[in-house]
Design a protein around this motif. Sequence first.
Motif, short mmCIF file in Angstrom:
data_model
loop_
_atom_site.label_atom_id
_atom_site.label_comp_id
_atom_site.label_asym_id
_atom_site.label_seq_id
_atom_site.Cartn_x
_atom_site.Cartn_y
_atom_site.Cartn_z
N TYR A 1 34.82 -95.08 23.29
CA TYR A 1 34.36 -93.97 24.14
C TYR A 1 35.51 -93.42 24.98
O TYR A 1 36.26 -94.17 25.59
N GLU A 2 35.62 -92.11 24.99
CA GLU A 2 36.55 -91.41 25.86
C GLU A 2 35.80 -90.27 26.54
O GLU A 2 35.10 -89.51 25.87
N ARG A 3 35.95 -90.20 27.85
CA ARG A 3 35.26 -89.13 28.58
C ARG A 3 35.75 -87.77 28.10
O ARG A 3 36.96 -87.53 28.07
N GLU B 1 26.74 -88.23 31.54
CA GLU B 1 27.73 -89.11 30.93
C GLU B 1 27.11 -90.43 30.49
O GLU B 1 27.45 -90.97 29.43
N LEU C 1 25.49 -89.92 27.31
CA LEU C 1 26.49 -89.80 26.25
C LEU C 1 27.01 -91.18 25.84
O LEU C 1 27.20 -91.45 24.64
N ILE C 2 27.24 -92.06 26.79
CA ILE C 2 27.69 -93.42 26.48
C ILE C 2 26.62 -94.16 25.66
O ILE C 2 26.93 -94.88 24.71
N ASN D 1 26.73 -92.92 22.17
CA ASN D 1 27.90 -93.48 21.50
C ASN D 1 27.60 -94.89 20.98
O ASN D 1 27.97 -95.25 19.86
N GLN E 1 25.09 -87.58 19.56
CA GLN E 1 26.27 -87.73 20.42
C GLN E 1 26.99 -86.40 20.59
O GLN E 1 27.44 -86.07 21.70
N THR F 1 27.57 -84.52 24.09
CA THR F 1 28.92 -84.16 24.54
C THR F 1 28.95 -82.72 25.04
O THR F 1 29.50 -82.42 26.11
#
Length: 457
Positions: free
Chosen positions: A24-26, A282, A285-286, A289, A350, A354
Amino acid sequence: MNMRFASITLTAGLLCACSQVPVYERPQAPIGAEFESAAGLPDAVAPQWWRSFGSPQLDALIEQATASNFDLRAAVARIDQARASLRIGSADLLPNASASGSISSNRQEQNGRWDSGESDQASLSVGYELDLWGGNRAAREAALARLDASRWNRAAVVLVLQSDVATSYFQILALSEQLDIARQNLEAAQELLDLVQVRYDAGAATALELAQQKTTLLSIAATIPSLQQSLASARNAMKVLLGGEPGSELAAAPIAALTVPDPSPGVPSALLEQRPEIRIAEASLIAANADIGAARAALLPRVELSLSAGVSGALTGGSSQFVSLAGSLAQTLFNGGALRAQVQLSEAAQQELTASYLQTVLESVKEVEDSLVAQRTASDRAVILEQAAEQAREVYRLALIRFEAGSEDLLTLLDAQRTRLSAEDSLVQARYNRLLAAAQLFKAVGGGWAEAALDET
């Protein structure tokens, strides 16, 4: 057998590192280093931002709403649901154990004779699915992220509740003051009507002037029921925010007595940490993921170990013991593409989240920018209207003196009266808008929220 079991366990432990969850990348939101309208503002927003308005009554109302509001209670219940889901999702990471026991007695006839027998058995079984591909850990990670989302949802509900209570409180004060101004002007209009009536009876005023003042009096009187209705609606709205409780009686304090704070928005990047809506987006989103990892793991083989031990005949004599260790391997060969479609569904979800996260960030920045402009505009307008109201009162005073002295006609006095009424009403509205803009800015920047603010949940 012990060596084989140890070998299987070691191999499984090594394979457990093969997680299918994407790193995971913001997402990088296209935001600037600072807000365009934030030059010269102070640096910090206190968590209890409403105290900066200097109203103990507002402090008490927000405390009461936080304790009694039903939307907030529902948000807390959603946290409890998320915690239970996390426990459910974590259960697959642990072994499962079951115990059973049985005893039976039977009789059967053979060659005219009845034979009887009894048997009993007790057993303990332990099963464990080796999380070779991290599917169970991914499910737990997703549940943990959704728990974070529910906690930030509570933070968002609290922030909206605080903002709504402050806004309703300001509205009640403004409407109360507008109602007082209307009543004062009605009283002044009645006094002026009495004066015109005396002059009319003495032949110094015309019937037209008398009718004009009566019309002005009735116009002022007509605004009072509308203000009373709006004030009652505002009080009812406050009652809902307080969870149905009446709350303390709101003192008729002048709205000008409140302190108008000058909150700082900080920098746009700070919104990523302190704005609840962004943190909810967020966390979702995590979770999405992690759902990809769980869906990918479902495509791969599953290995389960089971250990059973027991004793039979302990109650009927001639007891015996048994122990068994077994392993099973399962792989779905064909299911119409459902598992691969689940992976595609998770990946598409996802991608959607995003985009939603980035949109939430941009909308949050826009809301802060709009609030900054509204704050400055409301402040400038209030200063101008304060001067205008002061001048309107002076014009009316001078016009009344000249009318009483007979050197000014009634039409000029009536015009000065209407101008004063409008200026005073506009000034109260401007002061309300100034307080409202400050409250909206506090809300837009997240109300000073930080990670520590969530510890109580």
